[in-house]
Motif scaffolding. Structure first.
Motif, PDB file in Angstrom:
ATOM      1  N   VAL A  24    -124.919  34.024  34.479  1.00  0.00           N
ATOM      2  CA  VAL A  24    -125.394  32.697  34.088  1.00  0.00           C
ATOM      3  C   VAL A  24    -125.497  31.779  35.298  1.00  0.00           C
ATOM      4  O   VAL A  24    -126.478  31.038  35.465  1.00  0.00           O
ATOM      5  N   GLU A  25    -124.486  31.797  36.176  1.00  0.00           N
ATOM      6  CA  GLU A  25    -124.534  30.940  37.362  1.00  0.00           C
ATOM      7  C   GLU A  25    -125.668  31.350  38.299  1.00  0.00           C
ATOM      8  O   GLU A  25    -126.245  30.502  38.993  1.00  0.00           O
ATOM      9  N   VAL A  72    -121.747  31.287  42.506  1.00  0.00           N
ATOM     10  CA  VAL A  72    -122.288  32.653  42.505  1.00  0.00           C
ATOM     11  C   VAL A  72    -121.616  33.486  43.587  1.00  0.00           C
ATOM     12  O   VAL A  72    -121.256  34.652  43.358  1.00  0.00           O
ATOM     13  N   ALA A  73    -121.430  32.903  44.768  1.00  0.00           N
ATOM     14  CA  ALA A  73    -120.779  33.633  45.859  1.00  0.00           C
ATOM     15  C   ALA A  73    -119.376  34.059  45.449  1.00  0.00           C
ATOM     16  O   ALA A  73    -118.945  35.192  45.755  1.00  0.00           O
ATOM     17  N   TYR A  74    -118.657  33.168  44.758  1.00  0.00           N
ATOM     18  CA  TYR A  74    -117.304  33.540  44.339  1.00  0.00           C
ATOM     19  C   TYR A  74    -117.329  34.621  43.268  1.00  0.00           C
ATOM     20  O   TYR A  74    -116.561  35.592  43.338  1.00  0.00           O
ATOM     21  N   TYR A  75    -118.174  34.470  42.272  1.00  0.00           N
ATOM     22  CA  TYR A  75    -118.226  35.484  41.210  1.00  0.00           C
ATOM     23  C   TYR A  75    -118.662  36.846  41.761  1.00  0.00           C
ATOM     24  O   TYR A  75    -118.179  37.889  41.308  1.00  0.00           O
ATOM     25  N   ASN A  76    -119.552  36.843  42.735  1.00  0.00           N
ATOM     26  CA  ASN A  76    -119.931  38.113  43.371  1.00  0.00           C
ATOM     27  C   ASN A  76    -118.722  38.756  44.041  1.00  0.00           C
ATOM     28  O   ASN A  76    -118.510  39.971  43.941  1.00  0.00           O
ATOM     29  N   GLY A  90    -132.344  25.412  50.714  1.00  0.00           N
ATOM     30  CA  GLY A  90    -132.278  26.829  51.048  1.00  0.00           C
ATOM     31  C   GLY A  90    -130.888  27.399  50.839  1.00  0.00           C
ATOM     32  O   GLY A  90    -130.056  26.815  50.138  1.00  0.00           O
ATOM     33  N   ASN A  91    -130.632  28.533  51.438  1.00  0.00           N
ATOM     34  CA  ASN A  91    -129.375  29.245  51.228  1.00  0.00           C
ATOM     35  C   ASN A  91    -128.273  28.745  52.151  1.00  0.00           C
ATOM     36  O   ASN A  91    -128.490  28.569  53.350  1.00  0.00           O
ATOM     37  N   ALA A  92    -127.106  28.553  51.594  1.00  0.00           N
ATOM     38  CA  ALA A  92    -125.921  28.254  52.385  1.00  0.00           C
ATOM     39  C   ALA A  92    -125.298  29.563  52.854  1.00  0.00           C
ATOM     40  O   ALA A  92    -125.621  30.642  52.343  1.00  0.00           O
ATOM     41  N   SER A  93    -124.432  29.483  53.836  1.00  0.00           N
ATOM     42  CA  SER A  93    -123.671  30.658  54.267  1.00  0.00           C
ATOM     43  C   SER A  93    -122.229  30.501  53.801  1.00  0.00           C
ATOM     44  O   SER A  93    -121.734  29.377  53.627  1.00  0.00           O
ATOM     45  N   PHE A  94    -121.554  31.640  53.598  1.00  0.00           N
ATOM     46  CA  PHE A  94    -120.226  31.612  52.990  1.00  0.00           C
ATOM     47  C   PHE A  94    -119.215  32.417  53.796  1.00  0.00           C
ATOM     48  O   PHE A  94    -119.576  33.354  54.508  1.00  0.00           O
ATOM     49  N   ASN A  95    -117.965  32.007  53.673  1.00  0.00           N
ATOM     50  CA  ASN A  95    -116.851  32.660  54.345  1.00  0.00           C
ATOM     51  C   ASN A  95    -116.360  33.790  53.449  1.00  0.00           C
ATOM     52  O   ASN A  95    -115.587  33.559  52.506  1.00  0.00           O
ATOM     53  N   PHE A  99    -127.146  22.203  43.651  1.00  0.00           N
ATOM     54  CA  PHE A  99    -127.670  23.517  44.023  1.00  0.00           C
ATOM     55  C   PHE A  99    -126.689  24.240  44.942  1.00  0.00           C
ATOM     56  O   PHE A  99    -126.402  25.432  44.769  1.00  0.00           O
ATOM     57  N   LEU A 100    -126.136  23.528  45.905  1.00  0.00           N
ATOM     58  CA  LEU A 100    -125.152  24.123  46.809  1.00  0.00           C
ATOM     59  C   LEU A 100    -123.891  24.536  46.055  1.00  0.00           C
ATOM     60  O   LEU A 100    -123.287  25.568  46.355  1.00  0.00           O
ATOM     61  N   PHE A 101    -123.505  23.728  45.066  1.00  0.00           N
ATOM     62  CA  PHE A 101    -122.319  24.084  44.282  1.00  0.00           C
ATOM     63  C   PHE A 101    -122.577  25.336  43.451  1.00  0.00           C
ATOM     64  O   PHE A 101    -121.701  26.209  43.345  1.00  0.00           O
ATOM     65  N   GLU A 102    -123.764  25.442  42.867  1.00  0.00           N
ATOM     66  CA  GLU A 102    -124.106  26.649  42.108  1.00  0.00           C
ATOM     67  C   GLU A 102    -124.093  27.870  43.024  1.00  0.00           C
ATOM     68  O   GLU A 102    -123.638  28.959  42.631  1.00  0.00           O
ATOM     69  N   GLN A 103    -124.576  27.730  44.239  1.00  0.00           N
ATOM     70  CA  GLN A 103    -124.522  28.837  45.196  1.00  0.00           C
ATOM     71  C   GLN A 103    -123.079  29.255  45.460  1.00  0.00           C
ATOM     72  O   GLN A 103    -122.777  30.451  45.568  1.00  0.00           O
TER      73      GLN A 103
END
Length: 273
Positions: free
Chosen positions: A116-117, A87-91, A134-139, A80-84
């Motif tokens: 899809v992701e 998505v963060a990268y594709y965004n 839950g949601n991770a935070s990203f750099n 789940f964290l990897f999928e997040q």
């Protein structure tokens, strides 16, 4: 468009794999809509603990995550964290100035993969329920830096998809529930198609790989070239997967493994670039 038109409701498991549902997923997710899975859709017994820190969907995104990889819930929270992360990268890629300079085909593929992701992320969120981290935070600065050119977008996306496939293959032997294993297999087959499409796009554009050349569609960088395991796909264990995700500097949330999975025999690691 009304809220009802921006929501896909899945009532039966078979809808997840129908062509019309997948098209709706792509259309709605691409517009920032919601995918709603009805209660009871996935009966996988999600009553195991995530880890000693008792993380859940209400966890603060900056809090560390502890994963008990002896359980299916811990493994699926890792996925789940990897999928997040994907998505963060594709965004970030779609929002970058470089995205507009890519070809129409490249933009279409990256946009479709983002959608899809996003579906994969929300599917796993619903599957895990209250046992999810839950949601991770990203750099965001690291994500943006990795989307500074069209070539970088294709290379980074390929790296993430290759790593996701290899990670899921590595986790396969540890998954205890047949239902969870079936879900992982379906997601993994999609991720492998993503990786192949990106590799094909990159090579067709004459963009060299990260240290490996001449691997259009599938090559020696992801398929074991020789020996008793020749022809098999790349596979890595959780520690390598976690190290690779950490090395991107994309994920700001600290991810730790509280308990590793029980040692099981399997094919040797063969890592994607």
């Amino acid at each position: 468009m009304s809220e009802s038109e921006r929501t896909v409701v899945v009532r039966r498991a078979e809808e997840l794999w129908s062509i019309s549902s997948r098209r709706n997923f792509l259309r709605i997710a691409g517009m920032g809509g919601a995918v709603v899975l009805m209660p009871g859709l996935v009966a996988c017994g999600v009553d195991e603990a995530v880890g000693p820190n008792d993380t859940g969907p209400n966890r603060n995104a900056t809090d560390p995550v502890l994963l008990d990889l002896r359980t299916d819930i811990g493994i699926f929270n890792f996925l789940f964290l990897f999928e997040q992360t994907e998505v963060a990268y594709y965004n970030a890629a779609v929002a970058s100035s470089a995205f507009g300079g890519m070809t129409a085909e490249q933009r279409e593929v990256i946009s479709d993969l983002r959608a899809v992701e996003t579906v994969h992320r929300e599917f796993l969120r619903a599957l895990l329920g209250n046992n999810g981290v839950g949601n991770a935070s990203f750099n965001q600065s690291a994500l943006s830096a990795a989307a500074s050119s069209g070539a970088m977008i294709l290379r980074t996306a390929e790296m993430l998809e290759d790593t996701g496939v290899a990670t899921q293959i590595g986790f396969g032997k540890y998954i205890q529930s047949a239902e969870f294993l079936g879900v992982a297999g379906k997601i993994n087959s999609m991720e492998a198609r993503h990786a192949a499409a990106l590799r094909d796009l990159r090579e067709a554009a004459g963009i060299p790989a990260m240290g490996v050349a001449g691997t259009r569609f599938a090559g020696d960088d992801i398929v074991v070239p020789s020996g008793p395991f020749a022809g098999l796909n790349a596979k890595i264990e959780y520690a390598d997967a976690l190290a690779r995700v950490s090395a991107t500097n994309f994920v700001a949330t600290r991810i730790q493994v509280s308990s590793p999975p029980a040692t099981k025999a399997g094919t040797p690691d063969f890592a994607p670039p």
